[in-house]
Scaffold this active site. Structure first.
Site, PDB file in Angstrom:
ATOM      1  N   HIS A 157     -41.234 114.014   6.253  1.00  0.00           N
ATOM      2  CA  HIS A 157     -39.918 114.213   6.883  1.00  0.00           C
ATOM      3  C   HIS A 157     -39.037 112.963   6.773  1.00  0.00           C
ATOM      4  O   HIS A 157     -38.177 112.727   7.626  1.00  0.00           O
ATOM      5  CB  HIS A 157     -40.045 114.604   8.364  1.00  0.00           C
ATOM      6  N   SER A 278     -18.617  98.273  -9.304  1.00  0.00           N
ATOM      7  CA  SER A 278     -17.526  99.075  -8.769  1.00  0.00           C
ATOM      8  C   SER A 278     -16.211  98.470  -9.225  1.00  0.00           C
ATOM      9  O   SER A 278     -16.090  97.256  -9.367  1.00  0.00           O
ATOM     10  CB  SER A 278     -17.604  99.077  -7.238  1.00  0.00           C
ATOM     11  N   LYS A 284     -20.572  95.205  -5.420  1.00  0.00           N
ATOM     12  CA  LYS A 284     -21.437  96.360  -5.669  1.00  0.00           C
ATOM     13  C   LYS A 284     -22.303  96.259  -6.911  1.00  0.00           C
ATOM     14  O   LYS A 284     -21.895  95.774  -7.948  1.00  0.00           O
ATOM     15  CB  LYS A 284     -20.581  97.623  -5.782  1.00  0.00           C
ATOM     16  N   GLU A 291     -28.749 108.119 -10.276  1.00  0.00           N
ATOM     17  CA  GLU A 291     -27.813 109.119  -9.735  1.00  0.00           C
ATOM     18  C   GLU A 291     -27.432 110.138 -10.804  1.00  0.00           C
ATOM     19  O   GLU A 291     -27.389 111.348 -10.559  1.00  0.00           O
ATOM     20  CB  GLU A 291     -26.542 108.436  -9.212  1.00  0.00           C
TER      21      GLU A 291
END
Ligand code: ARG
Length: 459
Positions: A157, A278, A284, A291
């Protein structure tokens, strides 16, 4: 350019709109090598059966060889007017060698030809995907080996559950990928069947020998029903469904790479070469590669669905709808192979934050089950033990401490059977090592799993 190969019956020219709408040459030119390979085998068989003279055979095979080289050199330009790769090559052959080029299509149809080309293509790609999976498995096993002994929190979980070896977690992916390879290998046998000789749908009256072409092309079987051979694409769907499962596994792996490299987890660091920045936030370093792979799993699922939908409700035998099989198949192959390859390289460059993982492994009462099992060993029933440890956890939460910070007196207050040896139990390495049941996370079992994997990968 001469008129279309099927022009005979027509009085009017094809509308330009229709020409570009029906043409597949833009994407099926990718099959040129297999198309030529199949045609050469077909020529050899025709000559052997007396349907071509030896001289004609040589002329055709030589012409096909030249076409192959021209395409490879990039000097041949494919054109929508040629419709598909099969007609483009045949037409060029006729331009090159003259009338005799028209004998190539003897006893053959584009329907069995296209089925053949995809099967040849897929045979190679299945082997390629298998190699790529192996490559990724190797990287995972390398990391598992290099970090053997590092403890991390195991999750259920997405909550801390029990400590596990980081290597055990990586080897779970090894197992998924092993099944992925088994699935591909199993589907290979169904791809490895020659449809050549089925012609348009009914076979041919000409004395061809399908066994000969099948053997020349290295197929292990010849299709048993000509109607089935030209209208079936289930072998493509089977491959795509195997690919969808691979992408599902990769997507889960990527999800973990993304989570683990976040500031919140900080379990691993992805190397800069595998991250992007970024355009606005200078600090970043984003995990775009995992992704994108996670995102691309969606398109492979989509291809599976579109192939199933194309096939559904098609009357036998060949229908032009079947031309819609190629783009989903090609994109599936490209997506899955790229994803596997980049992940193999990415994993080689992952830095593991051992201290952080081990620190987190003991937080969140991950040793609670160990204490319950300790009580079982002291003769207590499991449910009773579970309740007692539950109460200890509640107590710790209220007192703001961890189980390992409790004194013997405090422990005894919950279960009188507890003695000094409880402190041996409250240790991460001890916990991991005690899980010796089959497939468990003990150091010894994980070491064995790694050795077994290395043997599998080198065989
Ligand atoms: N381009 C076609 C395909 O990909 C080749 C077969 C065409 N056959 C036909 N009878 N129109 O399916």
């Amino acid at each position: 350019m001469a008129g279309k190969l099927w022009q005979g019956r027509f009085r009017e020219a094809t509308s330009k709109l229709v020409e570009s709408f029906t043409a597949s040459v833009r994407f099926d030119q990718r099959l040129y090598r297999y198309d030529i390979e199949g045609s050469i085998a077909h020529c050899k068989m025709l000559a052997q059966q007396g349907l071509l003279s030896r001289e004609e055979e040589d002329t055709l095979i030589q012409g096909l060889g030249e076409i192959l080289r021209e395409i490879e050199r990039g000097t041949f330009v494919f054109d929508d007017a040629q419709e598909d790769v099969h007609m483009a090559i045949e037409q060029l052959l006729i331009e090159k060698v003259g009338e005799v080029g028209g004998k190539l299509h003897t006893g053959r149809s584009r329907n069995d030809q296209v089925a053949l080309d995809i099967r040849l293509f897929l045979r190679d790609e299945i082997q390629g995907v298998d190699e790529d999976i192996k490559d990724l498995q190797n990287s995972l096993v390398e990391q598992a080996k290099a970090n053997l002994g590092v403890v991390m929190p195991g999750f259920t979980h997405l909550q801390h559950a029990q400590p596990v070896l980081f290597s055990h977690h990586l080897m779970a992916y090894y197992e998924m990928l092993r099944r992925d390879r088994q699935r591909l290998t199993a589907s290979f046998d169904r791809v490895d069947v020659s449809p050549l000789g089925s012609a348009a749908l009914a076979g041919t009256s000409l004395p061809i020998d399908s066994e000969v072409t099948a053997e020349l092309l290295g197929f292990s079987a010849v299709s048993r029903n000509s109607i089935d051979a030209v209208s079936d694409r289930d072998f493509i769907i089977e491959f795509t469904s195997g690919a969808a499962l691979i992408m599902m596994h990769l997507s889960r792996m990527c999800e973990e790479l993304i989570l683990w490299s976040s500031t919140e987890f900080d379990y691993i660091e992805l190397s800069e070469g595998f991250c992007t920045g970024s355009s606005i936030m200078p600090q970043k370093k984003n995990p775009d590669v995992p992704e994108l792979i996670r995102g691309k799993s969606g398109r492979v699922y989509g291809h599976l669905m579109s192939l199933l939908t194309v096939m559904k409700g098609l009357p036998l035998a060949y229908n032009r709808d079947l031309q819609e099989d190629k783009e989903p198949l090609f994109d599936t192959v490209d997506t899955v192979r790229q994803s596997l390859r980049i992940l193999a390289r990415l994993w080689e460059n992952v830095r593991v934050n051992k201290e952080r993982m081990e620190k987190m492994a003991s937080s969140g009462f991950t040793l609670a089950t160990d204490v319950a099992e300790y009580l079982v060993n002291k003769g207590m029933g499991f449910r009773q033990a579970h309740r007692a440890v539950g109460k200890m956890v509640r107590y710790c939460l209220e007192e703001g401490k961890e189980l390992e910070q409790m004194t013997i007196q405090e422990f005894k207050g919950f279960a009188s059977v507890i003695s000094e040896d409880i402190h041996e139990i409250l240790d991460l390495k001890h916990s991991v090592d005690s899980r010796k049941s089959v497939g468990g996370t003990s150091l010894q079992l994980v070491r064995e799993a790694i050795t077994r994997a290395e043997e599998e990968l080198s065989s």
